[in-house]
Structures are given as C-alpha cells and as structure tokens.
Scaffold this motif. Structure first.
Motif, PDB file in Angstrom:
ATOM      1  N   ILE A 150       0.869  -1.181   0.000  1.00 54.58           N
ATOM      2  CA  ILE A 150       0.000   0.000   0.000  1.00 54.58           C
ATOM      3  C   ILE A 150       0.902   1.227   0.000  1.00 54.58           C
ATOM      4  O   ILE A 150       1.843   1.308   0.787  1.00 54.58           O
ATOM      5  N   LEU A 151       0.611   2.162  -0.894  1.00 57.10           N
ATOM      6  CA  LEU A 151       1.285   3.468  -0.867  1.00 57.10           C
ATOM      7  C   LEU A 151       0.266   4.505  -0.418  1.00 57.10           C
ATOM      8  O   LEU A 151      -0.848   4.548  -0.951  1.00 57.10           O
ATOM      9  N   LYS A 152       0.646   5.323   0.564  1.00 61.65           N
ATOM     10  CA  LYS A 152      -0.271   6.351   1.045  1.00 61.65           C
ATOM     11  C   LYS A 152       0.518   7.563   1.534  1.00 61.65           C
ATOM     12  O   LYS A 152       1.655   7.423   1.998  1.00 61.65           O
ATOM     13  N   PRO A 153      -0.059   8.760   1.462  1.00 63.59           N
ATOM     14  CA  PRO A 153       0.585   9.923   2.058  1.00 63.59           C
ATOM     15  C   PRO A 153       0.704   9.729   3.571  1.00 63.59           C
ATOM     16  O   PRO A 153      -0.191   9.153   4.200  1.00 63.59           O
ATOM     17  N   ALA A 154       1.797  10.206   4.157  1.00 59.33           N
ATOM     18  CA  ALA A 154       1.977  10.056   5.601  1.00 59.33           C
ATOM     19  C   ALA A 154       0.967  10.880   6.382  1.00 59.33           C
ATOM     20  O   ALA A 154       0.675  10.566   7.539  1.00 59.33           O
ATOM     21  N   VAL A 155       0.433  11.931   5.765  1.00 58.60           N
ATOM     22  CA  VAL A 155      -0.629  12.732   6.384  1.00 58.60           C
ATOM     23  C   VAL A 155      -1.758  12.867   5.377  1.00 58.60           C
ATOM     24  O   VAL A 155      -1.525  13.277   4.238  1.00 58.60           O
ATOM     25  N   GLY A 156      -2.972  12.498   5.795  1.00 60.53           N
ATOM     26  CA  GLY A 156      -4.112  12.611   4.890  1.00 60.53           C
ATOM     27  C   GLY A 156      -5.331  11.921   5.459  1.00 60.53           C
ATOM     28  O   GLY A 156      -5.245  11.176   6.439  1.00 60.53           O
ATOM     29  N   VAL A 157      -6.492  12.185   4.847  1.00 61.62           N
ATOM     30  CA  VAL A 157      -7.749  11.594   5.305  1.00 61.62           C
ATOM     31  C   VAL A 157      -8.550  11.106   4.111  1.00 61.62           C
ATOM     32  O   VAL A 157      -8.248  11.442   2.963  1.00 61.62           O
ATOM     33  N   GLY A 158      -9.582  10.313   4.381  1.00 63.20           N
ATOM     34  CA  GLY A 158     -10.529   9.917   3.353  1.00 63.20           C
ATOM     35  C   GLY A 158      -9.968   9.033   2.265  1.00 63.20           C
ATOM     36  O   GLY A 158     -10.486   9.013   1.150  1.00 63.20           O
ATOM     37  N   SER A 159      -8.897   8.286   2.563  1.00 61.38           N
ATOM     38  CA  SER A 159      -8.246   7.396   1.583  1.00 61.38           C
ATOM     39  C   SER A 159      -7.683   8.147   0.381  1.00 61.38           C
ATOM     40  O   SER A 159      -7.434   7.558  -0.674  1.00 61.38           O
ATOM     41  N   ARG A 160      -7.467   9.458   0.523  1.00 54.93           N
ATOM     42  CA  ARG A 160      -6.926  10.233  -0.603  1.00 54.93           C
ATOM     43  C   ARG A 160      -5.460   9.878  -0.828  1.00 54.93           C
ATOM     44  O   ARG A 160      -4.645   9.929   0.082  1.00 54.93           O
ATOM     45  N   GLY A 161      -5.156   9.495  -2.052  1.00 56.17           N
ATOM     46  CA  GLY A 161      -3.785   9.132  -2.396  1.00 56.17           C
ATOM     47  C   GLY A 161      -3.387   7.737  -1.957  1.00 56.17           C
ATOM     48  O   GLY A 161      -2.218   7.362  -2.082  1.00 56.17           O
ATOM     49  N   VAL A 162      -4.344   6.933  -1.458  1.00 59.12           N
ATOM     50  CA  VAL A 162      -4.042   5.577  -0.988  1.00 59.12           C
ATOM     51  C   VAL A 162      -4.296   4.588  -2.130  1.00 59.12           C
ATOM     52  O   VAL A 162      -5.366   4.604  -2.744  1.00 59.12           O
ATOM     53  N   ARG A 163      -3.311   3.737  -2.387  1.00 58.98           N
ATOM     54  CA  ARG A 163      -3.489   2.781  -3.484  1.00 58.98           C
ATOM     55  C   ARG A 163      -2.762   1.478  -3.197  1.00 58.98           C
ATOM     56  O   ARG A 163      -1.668   1.464  -2.623  1.00 58.98           O
ATOM     57  N   LEU A 164      -3.387   0.379  -3.624  1.00 60.58           N
ATOM     58  CA  LEU A 164      -2.745  -0.930  -3.599  1.00 60.58           C
ATOM     59  C   LEU A 164      -1.902  -1.063  -4.863  1.00 60.58           C
ATOM     60  O   LEU A 164      -2.391  -0.874  -5.976  1.00 60.58           O
ATOM     61  N   CYS A 165      -0.625  -1.367  -4.678  1.00 56.86           N
ATOM     62  CA  CYS A 165       0.288  -1.550  -5.816  1.00 56.86           C
ATOM     63  C   CYS A 165       0.723  -3.008  -5.855  1.00 56.86           C
ATOM     64  O   CYS A 165       1.396  -3.490  -4.944  1.00 56.86           O
ATOM     65  N   ARG A 166       0.336  -3.705  -6.940  1.00 57.02           N
ATOM     66  CA  ARG A 166       0.555  -5.161  -7.011  1.00 57.02           C
ATOM     67  C   ARG A 166       1.838  -5.540  -7.712  1.00 57.02           C
ATOM     68  O   ARG A 166       2.288  -6.673  -7.627  1.00 57.02           O
ATOM     69  N   ASN A 167       2.443  -4.592  -8.435  1.00 56.78           N
ATOM     70  CA  ASN A 167       3.708  -4.880  -9.107  1.00 56.78           C
ATOM     71  C   ASN A 167       4.540  -3.595  -9.135  1.00 56.78           C
ATOM     72  O   ASN A 167       4.063  -2.514  -8.765  1.00 56.78           O
ATOM     73  N   ILE A 168       5.769  -3.714  -9.588  1.00 57.63           N
ATOM     74  CA  ILE A 168       6.690  -2.576  -9.513  1.00 57.63           C
ATOM     75  C   ILE A 168       6.275  -1.445 -10.444  1.00 57.63           C
ATOM     76  O   ILE A 168       6.532  -0.267 -10.166  1.00 57.63           O
ATOM     77  N   ASP A 169       5.595  -1.778 -11.556  1.00 56.31           N
ATOM     78  CA  ASP A 169       5.108  -0.727 -12.452  1.00 56.31           C
ATOM     79  C   ASP A 169       4.043   0.126 -11.762  1.00 56.31           C
ATOM     80  O   ASP A 169       4.025   1.352 -11.915  1.00 56.31           O
ATOM     81  N   GLU A 170       3.142  -0.521 -11.004  1.00 55.74           N
ATOM     82  CA  GLU A 170       2.111   0.220 -10.279  1.00 55.74           C
ATOM     83  C   GLU A 170       2.732   1.063  -9.160  1.00 55.74           C
ATOM     84  O   GLU A 170       2.273   2.167  -8.878  1.00 55.74           O
ATOM     85  N   VAL A 171       3.791   0.532  -8.543  1.00 57.43           N
ATOM     86  CA  VAL A 171       4.516   1.309  -7.520  1.00 57.43           C
ATOM     87  C   VAL A 171       5.076   2.582  -8.149  1.00 57.43           C
ATOM     88  O   VAL A 171       4.915   3.690  -7.607  1.00 57.43           O
ATOM     89  N   ALA A 172       5.743   2.437  -9.302  1.00 58.65           N
ATOM     90  CA  ALA A 172       6.344   3.592  -9.983  1.00 58.65           C
ATOM     91  C   ALA A 172       5.278   4.589 -10.433  1.00 58.65           C
ATOM     92  O   ALA A 172       5.434   5.808 -10.276  1.00 58.65           O
ATOM     93  N   GLU A 173       4.179   4.068 -10.972  1.00 57.25           N
ATOM     94  CA  GLU A 173       3.092   4.927 -11.464  1.00 57.25           C
ATOM     95  C   GLU A 173       2.490   5.754 -10.325  1.00 57.25           C
ATOM     96  O   GLU A 173       2.290   6.966 -10.459  1.00 57.25           O
ATOM     97  N   HIS A 174       2.193   5.101  -9.183  1.00 54.59           N
ATOM     98  CA  HIS A 174       1.548   5.831  -8.091  1.00 54.59           C
ATOM     99  C   HIS A 174       2.530   6.775  -7.394  1.00 54.59           C
ATOM    100  O   HIS A 174       2.137   7.850  -6.931  1.00 54.59           O
ATOM    101  N   THR A 175       3.785   6.393  -7.363  1.00 55.31           N
ATOM    102  CA  THR A 175       4.799   7.297  -6.800  1.00 55.31           C
ATOM    103  C   THR A 175       4.878   8.574  -7.631  1.00 55.31           C
ATOM    104  O   THR A 175       4.943   9.685  -7.085  1.00 55.31           O
ATOM    105  N   THR A 176       4.850   8.431  -8.945  1.00 61.06           N
ATOM    106  CA  THR A 176       4.863   9.593  -9.838  1.00 61.06           C
ATOM    107  C   THR A 176       3.641  10.466  -9.594  1.00 61.06           C
ATOM    108  O   THR A 176       3.735  11.699  -9.570  1.00 61.06           O
TER     109      THR A 176
END
Length: 408
Positions: A150-176
C-alpha cells in the motif's frame, strides 16, 4: 443570562457536519461554525445557521474570535467534526480551560508514520512499513517489504492518495502521481510504504475507553479503497469481538488517546486483527449506523463530554443496519439520477441520500469523494436487512455521458 453556545471549528460537507449542529440544538446550545470558507457547507445557509469566516489554520485568530463570541455568549464547549483541525481544537480548549482532546496525541496520531512508530513501541500488531521521501526510497522499501504494498501519504484523510500496488510498475506509477504535483499535500511530501494486510476490514468505534460497537466494511474493486458497503454491528463471534476490542484498547493506550471519540481500523488477517490506523474522531457515517442499530447518539454524547456533562452509552435497542454507497463506474456528465423516492418507500429502508444533481461533472478520484449517494436499511437481522437494502438499490438508476475524448 447569556445563551450557551457550542463553537464548531469547520464542519463536514457529507457526513457529520449537520448532525453536530442538530445535536447541539437538541441539547439547548446555539451552534456557531468558524470556517475559512463557510460557503462550502451548504447546510449553514440552508438552515440559516451562524457562521463566521476565520482562518482556521491560525490559532491566534481562532482564540481572538472565540474571545469575541464569549462577550455575547456563554461558550459551553469547542469541538469539530473534521480531523484536520482537531489538534487545533485541543489547543483552543486548553486555552479557554474547557474539556478537550490532548493536541499532542492528536498531532502524533494524524501523522501516520509517527502513529506507526508509537503502535510498534506499544506492541500493537501492525503491518510492516517504511517511510519514503523520493522514488528511489519507495522502490527499495517496496522491495524490502515485498509486493503487493500500500502506498499512502503520511498525512491525509478519506483514503486520498491511498493505493494498492501489485507490481513494480504500479509502484512507480503511483509514486509519480503522489510526487509529481497531482496530489495536494497538506505538509511536506512523505510516503508511507506498507505491507498489504489481507482480510476483512473492521472499524471499532470508541468513546473514551468504551468500545461502543464494531462496523464491518467492504470496499469496491482494487486498487482503490472506496467503501461499497458497511454493516453494523459487524457479524462477529463473541471471541472475535473481544479480540478486536482488546487490540483497539491497546491501540488507544499506545497513542495516548482515550478522550472523546476514536475509531480504530483493523484487518482480520490469518494472524488475527492487525491495526491499519487509529483515527482520533468519529468514523464517517458510523454514528448514523450506531444510532439506528443501538439507539446511541454518539454525536450528542460527544457534545455532552465537550460541555462537561455526563454521557450515556447504554444500548436502547438492537437492529442490524447496512449502508450501500452508490458509486459510478465511469467519468463524465451525470445526465440524470432517478428512483430515490421509490427506494425510500421500500419497507426497512430508513434513508436515501443523493449527493449530486443532474448535469454535474463526475470525476472519480479513487477515494471517499467518489460515491454519489447512499441507501441505508435496518431490520432485526442481517439477511432481512440485506434483502431490503438490495430492493432499494435496484430502484435507483442513473446515466453518465462520458467526457468527449480529445482529437489527435
């Protein structure tokens, strides 16, 4: 004798803002909302409620305005339905010697990394986690923890910016996405990389050190965490409930909480309950479910605490309640939405709310802002409640015309 007033710092557009106002009025208090933008809360104008524009990020400005109100009213208490200003509320209460939450505990709790550290030190079961400030940190942290993460902002509410990343491409995409300027940060950009704790999600609702009840949550499709349905009380065995309650109370102790409302999110994994997050506030729509299910008005009981009166958390009755979110499956312009009144007429359906009007642009964010309405049903048992809820849901329909695609 001066009229007793309750100061509400900010409100809430969708769930608990208006209920706080109504609960205050039922308790004989005059609600006054202080907000940086009162116009964002439609109910203030609709019900001709007193609202004052003030910079709610400026503690001195809030102190000055509360002092000014104190010349006219007897300020019985200060609180807020919005987590982002809750630490400020604690500081205000301290300044005016009013009952309130510990602002230091609130601030630590609202920083998800600081919270993780406190929970780990307290021996509370949590997912593996790392803090990352850049793309290289995120990638190495994901490799150390192991996919999916799971990638998420260290500060935030309402699941904003929270995403399940299942592979390294999704990790890179959500980090961007998070670091590339699209996500709005309330503080310096820091990303929490977290093990994906797999299992059903439960939310324990507490007031003080009392567990009032547990809600079961179900999400829509991955990779986002948009709530699809909630059931209260959660269908748990006595042992499961006790285990969740015990872990939740340990979580409170580790976070220095235990005054006022708290909700603890847990996943029931193969190792038992694992704490995903502790939130020093009411859980979204859960107070409504608890009131329908147990007859306990958590918001009114919170206000009683805020104004120094005794609360009463005794269960008045017992029903099973379920709420289903209406979530669009595409972006575009909402042409029409229909069937709300028919759904409301179904026996057992106790509330139908549609949040949007026709011709509204629909742009899904993958978070708590996505639903366009909800339906709530209640009855003596879960099977009956689910059947009534489904009958209501089936009567509601809508049409969305996709946005025109740009020509090459």
């Amino acid at each position: 004798m001066a009229r007793r007033a309750l100061i509400l710092v900010e409100g809430h557009r969708r769930s608990n803002g208006l209920p706080y106002v109504h609960a205050a009025q039922r308790l004989g208090l005059h609600p006054i909302t202080l907000s940086a933008d009162p116009a964002q809360y439609d109910y203030l104008a609709a019900e001709r409620l007193e609202a004052i524009r003030v910079d709610t990020d400026d503690l001195d400005a809030l102190i000055s305005e509360c002092s000014r109100q104190g010349e006219t009213y007897d300020i019985a208490g200060i609180t807020s339905p919005w987590e982002a200003v809750y630490a400020t509320v604690g500081k205000l209460c301290g300044h005016f010697d009013l009952p309130g939450p510990n602002p230091t505990s609130i601030e630590q709790c609202c920083d998800k990394f600081a919270q993780r550290q406190l929970l780990a030190e307290g021996g509370v079961p949590i997912p593996a986690y790392r803090l990352a400030a850049n793309a290289a940190d995120v990638e190495s942290s994901a490799a150390e923890i192991g996919l999916p993460v799971i990638l998420k902002p260290a500060v935030g509410v309402g699941s904003r910016g929270v995403r399940l990343c299942r592979n390294i491409d999704e990790v890179a995409e959500h980090t961007t996405y998070l670091l590339g300027g699209k996500h709005i940060w309330r503080s310096s950009p820091r990303i929490l990389v977290e093990e994906f704790a797999q299992g059903p999600l439960y939310v324990a609702n507490l007031m003080g050190n009392d567990v009032v009840g547990v809600t079961a949550y179900e999400f829509g499709p991955a990779p986002h965490f948009v709530t699809r349905e909630c059931i209260f009380p959660a269908p748990l065995t006595d042992d499961e409930y006790t285990h969740i309650a015990d872990v939740s109370l340990r979580c409170l102790q580790a976070l220095g909480l235990g005054w006022g409302p708290t909700n603890i999110e847990l996943r029931w994994t193969k190792l038992g309950p694992v704490v995903i997050e502790g939130n020093p506030r009411m859980a979204g729509g859960d107070p409504k479910l608890i009131q329908l299910g147990y007859g306990v008005d958590l918001i009114a009981e919170h206000i009683k605490l805020v104004i120094g009166e005794e609360w009463d958390l005794r269960t008045r009755h017992s029903q099973t309640v379920a709420v289903r979110s209406l979530v669009p499956d595409r972006d575009g312009i909402l042409d029409w939405i229909d069937g709300g009144s028919r759904a409301a007429a179904v026996p057992g359906v106790v509330e139908v709310k549609l949040y949007v009007e026709p011709k509204t642009p629909i742009v899904r964010k993958g978070d708590s802002r996505d639903p366009i309405g909800h339906v709530i049903a209640a009855s003596p048992n879960l099977a009956q409640t689910e059947a009534m809820l489904q009958r209501g849901i089936d009567l509601i329909s809508w049409s969305i015309t996709p946005f025109p695609t740009a020509r090459e």
